[in-house]
Design a protein around this motif. Structure first.
Motif, mmCIF file in Angstrom:
data_model
loop_
_atom_site.group_PDB
_atom_site.id
_atom_site.type_symbol
_atom_site.label_atom_id
_atom_site.label_comp_id
_atom_site.label_asym_id
_atom_site.label_seq_id
_atom_site.Cartn_x
_atom_site.Cartn_y
_atom_site.Cartn_z
ATOM 1 N N GLY A 9 70.123 -6.424 -16.190
ATOM 2 C CA GLY A 9 71.285 -7.127 -16.709
ATOM 3 C C GLY A 9 72.595 -6.595 -16.186
ATOM 4 N N SER B 213 78.363 -6.321 -19.624
ATOM 5 C CA SER B 213 77.707 -5.713 -20.785
ATOM 6 C C SER B 213 77.266 -4.278 -20.513
ATOM 7 C CB SER B 213 76.498 -6.550 -21.208
ATOM 8 O OG SER B 213 75.466 -6.503 -20.216
ATOM 9 N N GLN C 85 77.263 -10.846 -18.985
ATOM 10 C CA GLN C 85 76.091 -9.996 -18.785
ATOM 11 C C GLN C 85 76.409 -8.846 -17.836
ATOM 12 O OE1 GLN C 85 72.602 -11.828 -17.022
ATOM 13 N NE2 GLN C 85 71.271 -10.614 -18.331
#
Length: 301
Positions: free
Chosen positions: A145, A122, A119
């Motif tokens: 995130g 990402s 995450q």
């Protein structure tokens, strides 16, 4: 000198490991007005090398996604991520940051999960194939995130924070990321990235061509004021929630001050916001970090 004392407090005496941590800590603390500085200063001395190492894995990944020739960024980013997972599996690396971080994760009181790491990775991976944000909810999800996951990952080195603590950390992460996007709007525009929610540009009538050309308009001023107010209005409730977490609260309090000062810098920048990055004065942030340092030092005795 301070890093050596932290390594002594952490019981890290292996010469190669100490050298790796020294490089890592110095890199992580090079920006004394930033979130990493505040995070490291907010924990007891024996945790500081570990937290710096955890943070630097993500910071280096982010740097590879943001810096250097565009055609090489994806390859350099993925090479770093692969090297990190290899270091984590083997427990060592020829790269000093990855070597220190592999050790930090081996001794961390809370083990970051692979899902959490992915995450955190990402956001820079998304930036490499950049897609704009249609709505504020999309922007918020990205920020929670990215910065949120990275902060949760780093603070695993400190100890258990529980579900409510993770929620608080992620909220501060997303607020810090959002105001950072406002502060960096000119730099991002030059790099072909527009992070501001498209629905908000439409709401205030901000024209993309004005933004890309660096033309400050009343519509842009209204948009910036609106986004800053949306962050500021949320902060008191989150800081109040943090009061229930004794070791987390000092960090949140300092981060709260950092975000507020960056919000102020964004608003006060006015037209110059479209020409250069807005930054808060470093003096108050350094004093805040040193206050955390003294508090953590006393509490660790």
């Amino acid at each position: 000198m301070l890093v050596r004392r932290w390594l002594d407090a952490a019981g890290i005496f292996d010469p190669a490991l100490r050298a790796a941590y020294t490089v890592t800590c110095r890199r992580g603390l090079s920006d004394r007005a930033g979130v990493t500085w505040l995070g490291v200063m907010s924990v007891p001395p024996h945790v500081r090398p570990l937290l710096a190492a955890g943070a630097m894995v993500v910071l280096e990944a982010d740097a590879r996604a943001d810096e250097g020739p565009h055609e090489q960024r994806l390859e350099r980013f993925e090479e770093w991520v692969d090297a990190w997972y290899a270091a984590l599996a083997s427990g060592s690396s020829a790269d000093p940051i990855l070597h220190a971080a592999a050790h930090a994760h081996r001794v961390a009181p809370v083990k970051p999960t692979r899902a959490l790491m992915e995450q955190a990775f990402s956001a820079p991976r998304r930036d490499l194939s950049f897609r704009e944000f249609p709505t504020y909810a999309d922007w918020q999800e990205y920020a929670a995130g990215s910065a949120g996951a990275a902060m949760v990952w780093s603070l695993c080195m400190r100890g258990e924070y529980g579900e409510s603590g993770e929620r608080i950390i992620r909220e501060y992460g997303y607020m810090a990321q959002l105001v950072d996007c406002l502060a960096d709007v000119s730099e991002d525009a030059r790099d072909g990235r527009l992070y501001l929610p498209l629905e908000d540009l439409d709401r205030f009538g901000v024209r993309r061509e004005d933004l890309e050309a660096g033309r400050w308009t009343p519509a842009m001023a209204a948009l910036v004021a609106f986004e800053v107010a949306r962050i500021i209005d949320r902060m008191p409730a989150v800081l109040e929630m943090a009061r229930a977490h004794p070791w987390l609260y000092p960090f949140c309090s300092a981060l709260d001050e950092y975000i507020r000062r960056l919000c102020t810098a964004v608003v006060e920048a006015g037209p110059s916001l479209l020409r250069r990055v807005a930054v808060p004065p470093t003096g108050p942030m350094v004093r805040g970090g040193m206050g955390l340092w003294r508090s953590a030092h006393v509490s660790s005795r």
